[in-house]
Enzyme design. Sequence first.
Site, PDB file in Angstrom:
ATOM      1  N   GLU A   1      -3.888   0.367  -4.503  1.00 28.76           N
ATOM      2  CA  GLU A   1      -4.617   0.005  -5.723  1.00 28.76           C
ATOM      3  C   GLU A   1      -5.626   1.060  -6.164  1.00 28.76           C
ATOM      4  O   GLU A   1      -6.593   0.749  -6.859  1.00 28.76           O
ATOM      5  CB  GLU A   1      -5.265  -1.381  -5.582  1.00 28.76           C
ATOM      6  CG  GLU A   1      -4.246  -2.468  -5.316  1.00 28.76           C
ATOM      7  CD  GLU A   1      -4.782  -3.878  -5.471  1.00 28.76           C
ATOM      8  OE1 GLU A   1      -5.989  -4.051  -5.697  1.00 28.76           O
ATOM      9  OE2 GLU A   1      -3.968  -4.827  -5.369  1.00 28.76           O
TER      10      GLU A   1
ATOM     11  N   GLU B   1       2.023  -7.482  -2.389  1.00 27.47           N
ATOM     12  CA  GLU B   1       1.003  -8.526  -2.275  1.00 27.47           C
ATOM     13  C   GLU B   1       1.237  -9.591  -3.321  1.00 27.47           C
ATOM     14  O   GLU B   1       1.364  -9.280  -4.503  1.00 27.47           O
ATOM     15  CB  GLU B   1      -0.419  -7.975  -2.534  1.00 27.47           C
ATOM     16  CG  GLU B   1      -0.974  -7.101  -1.454  1.00 27.47           C
ATOM     17  CD  GLU B   1      -2.407  -6.659  -1.774  1.00 27.47           C
ATOM     18  OE1 GLU B   1      -3.138  -7.410  -2.444  1.00 27.47           O
ATOM     19  OE2 GLU B   1      -2.777  -5.557  -1.354  1.00 27.47           O
TER      20      GLU B   1
END
Length: 412
Positions: free
Chosen positions: A133, A244
């Site tokens: 991220e 995720e």
Amino acid sequence: MRKALYLTVFAATLSPALGAVFGYNSGAQKPGGVKNQADYENEFRAAKALEGAPAGGFTSVRLFTMLQDENAGNNPIEAIPAAITTNMRLLLGLWASAGSAKFDRELEALGNAVNRYGDAFIRLVDGISVGSEDLYRNSAAVEEGSNPGANPQVIVGYIQKVRQRLSNTKLKAPIGHVDTWTAWVNGSNAAVVSACDWIGMDAYPYWQSTALPNNAIEQSPRLFQDALDRTRAASQGRPVWITETGHPVSGRTWGQSVASVENAKRYWNEVGCPRFGKEPIWWYKFQGDQAGDQPNFGITPPGQLTTKPLFDISCKPPGSSTPVPMPVTTGHPGAGGPPVSSSVFTSSGARNSPRSDVSGSPTSTPTGSITILNGTASSTSSSPATNTNAAVLATGSMSGVWAAMLAMVFAV
Ligand SMILES: *[C@@H]1O[C@H](CO)[C@@H](O)[C@H](O)[C@H]1NC(C)=O
Ligand SMILES: *[C@@H]1O[C@H](CO)[C@@H](O)[C@H](O)[C@H]1NC(C)=O
């Protein structure tokens, strides 16, 4: 054109179908410290023995760092010897948002793991993620300076470094990067896509409070599928791994999405079950945090490890006593193909536990307000606690929050 075609074929060659991966995310922290080998062994044994699990339990774990001690040395994370002992597969991660000196230590730890554990380690690796991220945290979705990430050029450079470092080793696992779906659909990040063998997508309808008509639980399957479709459209032909996703069993309501065991079960059934055994997926997450008012995503409670989930995870259709047959293998998705490897970014300390195992209240929460953008809409919140969550609202990702804190920890 020719080059693009070549790269696509090359990527496909390096990336065996990981259809059977049924994994979960695991941070490096436990309450009051960093997990050691015994902690990981206990966790992996419990995760593999999860009652009613579709594949008989989780078969792969995603990590966030290669370092056992983020502050010193290049010792590989002790999840590795624990994975060898328990036959748990690995999606490795190298933390990439803390500058090149720290990244070099991540890389050295990876090299040291190969040297120290050899084939016993190499054969377990599903893939290696260079970063987590970082593009999201670098984006306009997060106020400048409040939540350091890394820009696309930096990530591309790191990916090349990892390829070079591993080129003369036996570790040939496919190399990729994990980011929020919103980062992948941002054309300014296309060079990262090109540099990857696979791309990892994080998506959480729970956090998408600006979604239309809303983000109530019944919208989740559609919002998730939309994120996946858009990420695939931006993937330049690379395999997209679901790195995720999940829904909180407790915690605050976000937008119109209610955190509850009932909704977590519904999310598991409607978003997870149709994909388990068919697509590579690392659930967020196995064990919950003792996290105060933070939404808790664990499918087992915090505290003492247990193999008993908080809800029925068998993927049985309602009213049926027969489990749905799933084409899940024994956790060797790479069988027949090149060895697959995985790496995780876990660092000791708060930094490697983006939403994984940080307990207690975040003390290093960014204090500036964070502006969230989903492309057109933005929202600002003034309280630090809210900011951390607000930071993830647009992307549907939660790691931005913890990553922000991690980054701040690093900065000091
Ligand atoms: C798109 O990506 C670039 C490069 O990572 C970033 O600077 C920019 O802020 C992103 N745009 C949005 C709307 O997030
Ligand atoms: C952002 O949110 C607004 C308001 O909900 C919505 O109209 C718009 O389509 C969203 N933009 C993106 C890129 O998702």
